[in-house]
Design an enzyme around this catalytic site. Structure first.
Site, PDB file in Angstrom:
ATOM      1  N   ASP A  72     -96.589  -6.720 -39.924  1.00  0.00           N
ATOM      2  CA  ASP A  72     -95.703  -7.582 -40.723  1.00  0.00           C
ATOM      3  C   ASP A  72     -95.306  -8.830 -39.942  1.00  0.00           C
ATOM      4  O   ASP A  72     -95.280  -9.939 -40.486  1.00  0.00           O
ATOM      5  CB  ASP A  72     -94.435  -6.816 -41.128  1.00  0.00           C
ATOM      6  N   ASN A 128    -102.814  -3.204 -37.691  1.00  0.00           N
ATOM      7  CA  ASN A 128    -101.888  -2.147 -38.110  1.00  0.00           C
ATOM      8  C   ASN A 128    -102.150  -0.848 -37.353  1.00  0.00           C
ATOM      9  O   ASN A 128    -101.223  -0.203 -36.862  1.00  0.00           O
ATOM     10  CB  ASN A 128    -102.029  -1.871 -39.615  1.00  0.00           C
ATOM     11  N   GLU A 175    -103.244  -9.424 -46.628  1.00  0.00           N
ATOM     12  CA  GLU A 175    -103.433 -10.450 -45.593  1.00  0.00           C
ATOM     13  C   GLU A 175    -104.281 -11.582 -46.154  1.00  0.00           C
ATOM     14  O   GLU A 175    -105.082 -12.170 -45.454  1.00  0.00           O
ATOM     15  CB  GLU A 175    -104.060  -9.857 -44.324  1.00  0.00           C
ATOM     16  N   ASP A 220    -108.303 -15.193 -45.263  1.00  0.00           N
ATOM     17  CA  ASP A 220    -108.172 -13.736 -45.094  1.00  0.00           C
ATOM     18  C   ASP A 220    -108.205 -13.412 -43.600  1.00  0.00           C
ATOM     19  O   ASP A 220    -109.146 -13.765 -42.890  1.00  0.00           O
ATOM     20  CB  ASP A 220    -109.305 -13.016 -45.833  1.00  0.00           C
TER      21      ASP A 220
END
Ligand code: GH3
Ligand code: MG
Ligand code: MG
Ligand code: MG
Length: 324
Positions: free
Chosen positions: A217, A208, A243, A200
């Site tokens: 992305d 973001n 993620e 993770d």
């Protein structure tokens, strides 16, 4: 030129779903050892198609393995070799299993025709062949073959899409769930170790928030590449969503799995992620949970749960680390 609408002219539904599939310009192999019969067939087909001639069925067998034909025409009256055997060979080889076969039979050969039909020939003509009928049957077989190939390709692409994660190109959760069970089963039967790494990305939300969703992305794509490059081909790497990723390693016990996990961790945090053509440089870390299949009565679900718990321990203890 396509004559695809021949049936539409008759006011009936097109057998190929109205798709424009040409039955012309086919590559045809004609297997016939009678010169007069060959001449007749070639003369009828040579304007629309490319016809290769083979008198020897053994040679025909080799040619079929090398050339992508649209159709093979087999005379069942070959001397010294049973055309039926060639038909059965065509059907038993993977490469030519779906290849349309058009048989030419003598009027008095009913039993051979029945055998040929049972072997799966697609159509037949009674010798001496009628020119127009030959042209029509050839065109229809080629159209059907090309149409079926197209459907198969579409089906294959659809199935690929269903098990692939669109963003990273890795396998997705659906594939993972199906495949993990199989890998687990294999390990159990072969009494081999199996290790799972749950990954993770740390503080990904802030990537973001800071750089934008597109940059996020890009990071996920580069992250996937780094993980994929760090493990073996036999290891399964999937994106479970967001993620979160998983790596399943067959024949791998805890010490090696720990090394691999540590290598992944270092390759993520050791080099910043360059995005937007290198304009942005983002530092990323990953937390990893490791679990191994236990001997006797362990289940995929239980291993995943332990890997998940180890991952959250790694998060609690400060992230950018591997725990088991
Ligand atoms: P933690 O270290 O605890 O894992 O923190 P985190 O921020 O990584 O975890 P959290 O679950 O709070 O946030 C995950 C973020 O991942 C939130 C979501 O917007 C983002 N995300 C999920 N899927 C995608 C995706 O496909 N693209 C992008 N750019 N972001 C995604
Ligand atoms: Mg989270
Ligand atoms: Mg996270
Ligand atoms: Mg998460």
């Amino acid at each position: 030129i396509l004559r695809a609408s021949a049936t539409a002219d008759l006011g009936i539904n097109d057998p190929f779903d109205g798709a424009i599939v040409s039955g012309d310009g086919g590559r045809i192999l004609l297997v016939d050892d009678s010169a007069s019969s060959r001449a007749r067939i070639v003369d009828a087909l040579r304007v629309q198609h490319q016809v290769d001639i083979e008198a020897d069925p053994h040679e025909a067998h080799f040619r079929l393995a090398e050339v992508n034909y649209d159709l093979v025409i087999v005379s069942l009256n070959l001397t010294g070799f049973d055309g039926l055997r060639l038909c059965s060979q065509i059907r038993s080889i993977e490469r030519t299993r779906m290849l349309p076969v058009l048989a030419i039979v003598n009027p008095d050969e009913n039993q051979r025709l029945e055998r040929a039909l049972e072997l799966g020939i697609n159509d037949y003509l009674i010798a001496p062949v009628d020119r127009d009928e030959l042209q029509a049957r050839v065109r229809t077989q080629i159209r059907r073959h090309r149409f079926t190939e197209r459907l198969r390709e579409t089906l294959h692409a659809t199935m690929e899409m269903a098990i692939t994660d669109g963003l990273t190109g890795l396998h997705n959760r659906r594939y993972f769930e199906r495949h993990l069970a199989a890998m687990f089963e294999q390990a159990t039967v072969r009494r081999k170790p199996l290790s799972v790494l749950m990954l993770d990305v740390d503080f990904f939300k802030s990537v973001n928030d800071t750089y934008g969703h597109d940059a996020g992305d890009d990071v996920l794509r580069e992250f996937s590449r780094r993980v994929r490059r760090t493990v073996r081909n036999v290891d399964l790497v999937c994106r479970l969503g967001g993620e979160e990723f998983v790596v399943v390693m067959p024949d791998t016990d805890t010490p090696i799995a720990t090394l691999v996990g540590e290598r992944i961790r270092q390759r993520i945090c050791g080099q910043p992620f360059l995005i937007e053509g290198g304009e942005q440089s983002i530092s990323i870390t990953v937390s990893i949970g490791l679990a191994r299949r236990q001997d006797g009565g362990d289940s995929p679900e239980a291993v995943l749960r332990r890997a998940d718990e180890a991952l959250y321990q790694a998060k609690r203890e400060g992230r950018n680390r591997i725990r088991s």
